[in-house]
Design an enzyme around this catalytic site. Structure first.
Site, PDB file in Angstrom:
ATOM      1  N   TRP A 327       0.822  -1.211   0.000  1.00  0.00           N
ATOM      2  CA  TRP A 327       0.000   0.000   0.000  1.00  0.00           C
ATOM      3  C   TRP A 327       0.858   1.264   0.000  1.00  0.00           C
ATOM      4  CZ3 TRP A 327      -0.864   3.692   4.051  1.00  0.00           C
ATOM      5  CH2 TRP A 327      -1.847   4.651   3.738  1.00  0.00           C
ATOM      6  N   HIS A 328       1.994   1.228   0.674  1.00  0.00           N
ATOM      7  CA  HIS A 328       2.875   2.398   0.718  1.00  0.00           C
ATOM      8  C   HIS A 328       3.612   2.642  -0.599  1.00  0.00           C
ATOM      9  CE1 HIS A 328       2.388   2.576   5.138  1.00  0.00           C
ATOM     10  NE2 HIS A 328       2.793   3.820   4.998  1.00  0.00           N
ATOM     11  N   GLY A 329       3.533   1.704  -1.519  1.00  0.00           N
ATOM     12  CA  GLY A 329       4.175   1.920  -2.824  1.00  0.00           C
ATOM     13  C   GLY A 329       4.776   0.676  -3.440  1.00  0.00           C
TER      14      GLY A 329
END
Length: 364
Positions: A327-329
């Site tokens: 989700w963070h990348g």
């Protein structure tokens, strides 16, 4: 004195806050207080309309359409009431943010990179909100479907104080608190607002002092000073960085948390001071409380959590950190970061289990 320009997140949100977001949050506060005073029953819908208008104003009609499309697709898939299908849909929608062709198309909608990044950050957060609503829809029976209608999803997804950067609030908490009608007092709300503004201003001044005087991030961006520094100096730099990160999120989460209070909602607790933490587990539980509740409710517990076997607990914890990293990348350094955090939590829990054995306790 010039500030350290290397902390992108702080500079980015402060710039947007000064330009537009703070004014839009003030507009939300006005609409909220007027609706609580005059039409308490219709407050969720007044705030929903305002949030949609603010989204349209800031992100344009195309950005607004993307978020509305994500919500509509999530709601349509939730009708099958299959949690696995809902998660698959959420991950596919999240993955569209990383498709190069889609990224280039969205970039062309805006004049500056900052506007594109605002859409990117907003959609990333909205994906979590859509996932929360859809899973709650899957888990509730037919009698409760009226409280999980598409208008309620829009009221949740377009709730403006948490719109661009969080904090995250699960739909079950949001819905219960938004439906609750309480006695409204202008005087008590005004005192909450004044005290809250003073606290946030203090935190903001502290963060600005740190970024103007300490140059923590500039030092980290150059290998030469790090190579020549002693281990004690490196440890001090690491502590200074996490302390700035803590103060930064007191501001970034403190503003929406204050507005949540003004709306009659109970916001997730603000981050605990990192200097008081000595474990990975406590860090995850008490720094971003909203994200922790999301991960526990929708990933860790459904996959077995601490109630399952040792292998089950290892798997559910690994899956939780894998989602956080993605989700963070999903960059390689984020997978390393997630793996190290997973390992730290597992080691702590393993040591706790060993120390709970009566023979070990007797030896101690």
């Amino acid at each position: 004195m010039p500030q350290d320009p290397m902390d992108f997140e702080w500079s980015y949100w402060i710039e947007w806050g000064r330009e537009r977001i703070l004014w839009l949050l003030a507009g939300h506060l006005l609409v909220s207080q007027v609706s609580r005073l005059l039409v308490e029953k219709y407050k969720p819908w007044c705030l929903m309309v305002y949030g949609m208008a603010a989204c349209w104003l800031l992100l344009g009609i195309k950005g607004f359409a993307v978020i509305l499309l994500h919500a509509a697709v999530s709601f349509a898939v939730a009708q099958f009431q299959l949690s696995l299908l809902t998660w698959l849909c959420s991950l596919i929608l999240l993955s569209t943010l990383r498709i190069p062709a889609v990224e280039e198309t969205k970039r062309k909608w805006y004049d500056t990179e900052n506007e594109y990044y605002l859409l990117l950050f907003t959609v990333s957060i909205r994906c979590l909100f859509c996932t929360s609503f859809s899973l709650e829809y899957c888990w509730h029976g037919p009698r409760q479907k009226s409280s999980h209608s598409f208008p309620w999803m829009l009221a949740y997804v377009f709730y403006y104080p948490t719109f661009h950067n969080g904090p995250l609030m699960n739909f079950d908490e949001f819905s219960k608190q938004m439906r609750r009608q309480e006695a409204f007092s202008v005087k008590s709300n005004l005192s909450i607002l004044i005290v809250g503004i003073i606290r946030i201003f203090f935190w903001w001044c502290l963060a600005e002092l740190m970024i103007h005087l300490m140059y923590i991030h500039a030092l980290y961006s150059s290998a030469l000073p790090l190579e020549s520094a002693s281990y004690w100096a490196l440890g001090g730099l690491a502590l200074a960085q996490v302390l700035f990160f803590y103060v930064k999120y007191l501001v970034l989460y403190g503003v929406p948390a204050l507005l949540l209070q003004m709306d009659g909602l109970k916001p997730p607790a603000l981050p605990c001071c990192v200097s008081l933490m000595h474990s990975f587990t406590k860090m995850w539980r008490s720094f971003d409380v909203g994200l922790h509740r999301f991960l526990v409710r929708y990933i860790y517990v459904p996959m077995g959590g601490s109630q399952s076997s040792l292998l089950g607990m290892l798997f559910s914890t690994a899956l939780t950190f894998a989602f956080v990293s993605y989700w963070h990348g999903g960059q390689s350094y984020l997978w390393y970061w997630g793996t190290l955090n997973w390992f730290g939590v597992i080691v702590e829990n393993g040591i706790k289990r060993i120390l709970s054995i009566s023979l070990i306790q007797d030896l101690i």
